[in-house]
Design an enzyme around this catalytic site. Structure first.
Site, short mmCIF file in Angstrom:
data_model
loop_
_atom_site.label_atom_id
_atom_site.label_comp_id
_atom_site.label_asym_id
_atom_site.label_seq_id
_atom_site.Cartn_x
_atom_site.Cartn_y
_atom_site.Cartn_z
N PHE A 162 143.25 42.22 -24.21
CA PHE A 162 143.01 40.87 -24.85
C PHE A 162 141.61 41.30 -26.18
CE2 PHE A 162 144.46 40.29 -20.31
CZ PHE A 162 144.82 39.63 -20.82
N ASP A 163 141.74 40.41 -27.11
CA ASP A 163 141.17 40.07 -28.21
C ASP A 163 140.14 39.30 -27.43
OD1 ASP A 163 139.64 40.47 -30.79
OD2 ASP A 163 140.69 38.78 -31.50
N ALA A 164 138.60 38.76 -27.76
CA ALA A 164 137.61 38.59 -27.41
C ALA A 164 137.97 37.52 -28.01
CB ALA A 164 136.49 38.98 -27.41
N PHE A 276 147.23 40.78 -26.92
CA PHE A 276 146.75 39.69 -27.94
C PHE A 276 146.15 39.27 -28.58
CE2 PHE A 276 148.92 38.82 -22.83
CZ PHE A 276 149.90 38.92 -23.56
N ASP A 278 144.47 37.03 -32.10
CA ASP A 278 145.35 35.84 -33.35
C ASP A 278 144.87 36.43 -34.48
OD1 ASP A 278 141.65 35.25 -34.56
OD2 ASP A 278 142.03 36.30 -32.46
#
Length: 319
Positions: A162-164, A276, A278
């Protein structure tokens, strides 16, 4: 008696994310429902090839074999009718995927059924459906990219990355970075490192995955589910991430604070079943090596408005 999914991870995956249906989708776009229906009926006994989310789904379902009780449920969600969806059902059976729940909406959007199936994660190649789910805040949702041409997991463990900011955490910090610059961002994060970051669209998913880890073998080496954060943050802004996870009671196996370095090499080394993020700038490269999904900003997000404004004012390339 209703089924209780409170302690179960429920993944809703579109048929185009689970299987490679791009050829079939092209037929639908060019020949309409009549041509599509004819093609599906003629090829009903031909199994579909794995799609971007296939190995993630397959590995998640295998977690049930390692746990003390059933901890993962997958729902195939499709705009097919039950008739044209027979090929999908047969493919699920062929690959021995332990999936018993399916939704065939006959052309209607799938987003209204998120609550009906208690979905905790929605994966789809329909950006409108994903955006609707994100805006409703009913469930984490991601737009799934094309499958990497050479991806085949060599590790039987489930690996999720995951991105933060704007994924696990809100987009407040990312907005500050984009509007005030890197120095202001680092200064603010360092001054507020003891203040937990606000939950983002995938926070509840991470918290649930962390709870599921408790049902799995305790040995770190043998744990069948590994969670990683892969973020452009670096020191001194990294401490706020770690302290926030502690406040949430979440255990993350791995974290990579890259400070602007490319994410794709780290993700390839990690062997992510899914990543994932954004931002397309990261996903364009990462999706070539590991299955990837874009988490869109909410329609009313300041970052979404900032991006829209940027696109409007961006100068055209010289020809």
């Amino acid at each position: 008696m209703p089924v209780d999914f409170s302690d179960i991870l429920v993944v809703g995956v579109s048929s185009r994310s689970l299987f490679n249906l791009e050829k079939e989708n092209e037929i639908f776009e060019t020949e309409g429902i009549t041509g599509y229906r004819k093609f599906q009926l003629e090829h009903e006994d031909e199994p579909l090839e794995p799609g971007t989310a296939f190995y993630l789904v397959q590995s998640l379902l295998h977690l049930n074999q390692n746990a003390k009780k059933r901890i993962v449920e997958v729902v195939v969600m499709s705009r097919n009718s039950p008739e044209t969806g027979v090929r999908i059902m047969k493919s699920v059976h062929k690959y021995e995927l332990d999936i018993t729940r399916m939704a065939f909406s006959g052309g209607e959007p799938l987003s209204p059924y998120i609550d009906a199936f208690d979905i905790n994660l929605f994966l789809s190649k329909d950006l409108k459906d994903v955006q609707t789910v994100i805006d409703s805040q009913k469930s984490p949702a991601a737009f799934i990219y094309e499958p990497p041409s050479e991806f085949k997991p060599t590790d039987s463990r489930v690996k999720m990355a995951f991105d933060a900011d704007a994924v696990l955490f809100s987009d407040e910090s990312e907005h500050r970075y984009k509007t005030e610059g890197i120095e202001a961002f680092h200064k603010y994060e360092q001054e507020h490192e003891d203040d937990p970051l606000t939950e983002g669209p995938f926070a509840k998913l991470l918290i649930k995955l962390s709870k599921i880890q408790e049902e799995l073998p305790e040995s770190v080496e043998l744990s069948p589910l590994r969670l990683a954060i892969v973020t452009a943050r670096n020191a001194p802004s990294h401490m706020r991430v770690i302290k926030t996870l502690r406040k949430w009671g979440v255990y993350v196996d791995e974290a990579y604070f890259l400070g602007g370095l490319s994410k794709d090499n780290v993700l390839k080394a990690f062997g992510a079943h899914i990543f994932f993020d954004d931002q397309e700038v990261h996903l364009t490269d990462s999706s070539k090596f590991v299955p990837s999904g874009k988490v869109p900003y909410a329609s009313d997000s300041p970052l979404q408005k900032l991006n829209s404004k940027s696109k409007l004012t961006k100068p055209k390339d010289d020809k």
